[in-house]
Design a protein around this motif. Structure first.
Motif, short mmCIF file in Angstrom:
data_model
loop_
_atom_site.label_atom_id
_atom_site.label_comp_id
_atom_site.label_asym_id
_atom_site.label_seq_id
_atom_site.Cartn_x
_atom_site.Cartn_y
_atom_site.Cartn_z
N ARG A 84 0.84 -1.20 0.00
CA ARG A 84 0.00 0.00 0.00
C ARG A 84 0.87 1.25 0.00
O ARG A 84 1.79 1.37 0.82
CB ARG A 84 -0.92 0.02 1.21
CG ARG A 84 -1.85 1.23 1.22
CD ARG A 84 -2.96 1.08 2.23
NE ARG A 84 -3.86 2.22 2.22
CZ ARG A 84 -4.84 2.40 1.34
NH1 ARG A 84 -5.02 1.50 0.39
NH2 ARG A 84 -5.63 3.45 1.39
N ARG A 139 0.51 4.84 0.86
CA ARG A 139 -0.43 5.71 1.56
C ARG A 139 -0.49 7.11 0.96
O ARG A 139 -1.55 7.73 0.91
CB ARG A 139 -0.04 5.79 3.05
CG ARG A 139 -0.18 4.47 3.77
CD ARG A 139 0.11 4.62 5.27
NE ARG A 139 -0.03 3.34 5.96
CZ ARG A 139 -1.18 2.87 6.40
NH1 ARG A 139 -2.30 3.56 6.21
NH2 ARG A 139 -1.24 1.71 7.03
N GLY A 145 -2.53 6.63 -2.18
CA GLY A 145 -3.82 5.96 -2.00
C GLY A 145 -4.01 4.77 -2.91
O GLY A 145 -5.14 4.44 -3.29
#
Length: 480
Positions: free
Chosen positions: A304, A306, A309
């Motif tokens: 992921r 961050r 997104g």
């Protein structure tokens, strides 16, 4: 795929666009500032018809950035009514088979890069990009030469017109159109090639062209595969010495031929970043020949990012002997995986997205040029005029980009250094001549006299005659 696809937030010209700010004299002065005289010297033959090529071209460029988008509307406007040029002057230039518009565009780009590179605040560490994309130019006349119906991915329908293939260049601050080609799509229906009946095709405008001439080559490009044209444009850019770090394309142009061409460039490190969608293509991964979907399933749990997104996965594979990196990404768990391919195996996911989002400058160009600069609005039946009008819109975009760049991003040092004293004197001479004409007209209104009668009486005076002729000649000499 990008963090922000909203074109409105990255538009530049529209935010600063006021047609009244750009006149024919302003365009002509910009030509002088870029020192285009040498590059346009081969068009001196056009002046044998009575008018200078640069001045006619400047008027055509000024039309597309003004409210008078066509020759007819310009000549019927207050500005055009005072011009001695008739419509045939402009049409003769646009329909001329002897003008290499591609060479003209390249010369203008080289001058743009030469001027901007002289600034001390130019960042040489930023990456340079070539971006390829196509867009639909809709038309209304079925008798336009080489016209046909093409698939518009925006409306998901067939539209009468051409496909415009554009090569853009991004130097870290400005986007520049470098080259283009117009295309049509034959389709699979043999009874209605190009979406037209055979009777409609016969009624289309046609003219004989000299073999291997500039215009004949342009006509041949209409039915040339767009991938082949991308390769031609790419090699031309490399041959002309443009610094290119990355080539950015969408899924329609990411293919084996482009990968091999880019990695085959000698003495330069050029990489490809493109979206990929072909499900049946096989890549070598961990000693097996697999599709990108199979590779994605083998990669396991996604990481992921961050800050962006995104969920993403990464895999280094071999494709046709070339080591490439596949990135799989999606927004959420319910979103479909999208695949980005790059030949730069050292890139991280964040670096990949940072580079690839530059591709949207071509979307900005398409939108701004269609809305503001008359791109695709030409309805001339002659294909040569279609090429000329498209080039003129791109020249206008380039000149407005130059102005915007020095108004917002950089010091004006290089631009002022390139503008010699002749440009400043010409502007002053023209203003003085304009003021003289206005003053003479005002005097005529007060004295209730005809302007021609007043000028005749003034010319009858030797002292006044010498002053008027000196002022007039100072303007006319600049035109020559």
């Amino acid at each position: 795929m990008l963090r922000d696809k909203d074109i409105k937030k990255i538009q530049e010209l529209k935010a600063d666009f006021t047609p009244g700010r750009v006149s024919a004299e302003d365009i002509f002065s910009r030509f002088k500032a870029l020192k285009l005289s040498e590059g346009l010297s081969e068009f001196k033959w056009f002046k044998t018809r009575g008018y200078d090529f640069k001045m006619v071209l400047a008027l055509l460029v000024s039309m597309v950035v003004s409210s008078d988008k066509t020759v007819n509307s310009y000549l019927n406007s207050p500005t055009g009514e005072g011009s001695t040029m008739g419509k045939d002057v402009f049409y003769r230039l646009k329909n001329s088979p002897f003008i290499c518009w591609r060479m003209l565009m390249w010369h203008l780009v080289h001058r743009f890069l030469t001027v901007t590179s002289k600034d001390s605040d130019v960042d040489d560490t930023s990456s340079r990009y070539l971006i390829f994309d196509d867009t639909t130019l809709s038309k209304t006349g079925k008798r336009i030469e080489k016209i046909g119906k093409v698939w518009d991915h925006v409306t998901n329908s067939y539209v009468l017109g051409f496909k415009l293939l554009v090569m853009m260049y991004w130097d870290g601050k400005s986007s520049m159109p470098l080259d283009f080609s117009l295309h049509r799509e034959k389709g699979k229906n043999q009874e209605r090639p190009f979406g037209m009946s055979k009777k409609q095709i016969r009624k289309q405008y046609s003219c004989k062209r000299i073999k291997d001439s500039y215009t004949a080559k342009r006509v041949e490009e209409v039915d040339t595969n767009k991938i082949q044209m991308v390769l031609r444009m790419f090699f031309t850019a490399i041959y002309r010495g443009l610094r290119v770090d990355y080539v950015l394309v969408d899924s329609w142009f990411t293919c084996d031929a482009l990968i091999q061409a880019i990695r085959g460039v000698k003495d330069k490190e050029v990489h490809l970043i493109g979206m990929y969608k072909f499900a049946k293509t096989k890549f070598e991964y961990q000693g097996k020949s697999l599709t990108h979907a199979q590779i994605n399933n083998m990669l396991g749990k996604a990481r992921r990012c961050r800050s962006l997104g995104y969920q993403y996965k990464q895999a280094k594979v071999l494709y046709q002997g070339v080591e490439i990196c596949l990135f799989f990404s999606r927004r959420g768990k319910n979103d479909k995986w999208k695949v980005l391919l790059t030949t730069d195996t050292k890139l991280t996911f964040k670096g990949l997205i940072r580079h690839y989002q530059v591709r949207w400058v071509v979307e900005v160009f398409n939108r701004e040029s269609k809305q503001l600069l008359n791109l695709g609005r030409c309805q001339s039946s002659n294909f040569d005029a279609q090429v000329a009008e498209t080039t003129i819109s791109m020249i206008a975009y380039l000149l407005l980009t130059l102005r915007f760049r020095y108004d917002n991003y950089e010091s004006k040092g290089a631009l002022y250094r390139s503008m010699n004293a002749d440009v400043l004197r010409e502007t002053l001479d023209r203003r003085l001549w304009g003021l003289f004409i206005e003053l003479a007209c005002s005097v005529c209104e007060v004295l209730e006299m005809d302007a021609d009668d007043l000028l005749e009486k003034m010319l009858a005076n030797p002292k006044a005659e010498s002053m008027i002729i000196a002022l007039c000649c100072s303007v006319m000499v600049k035109d020559d």
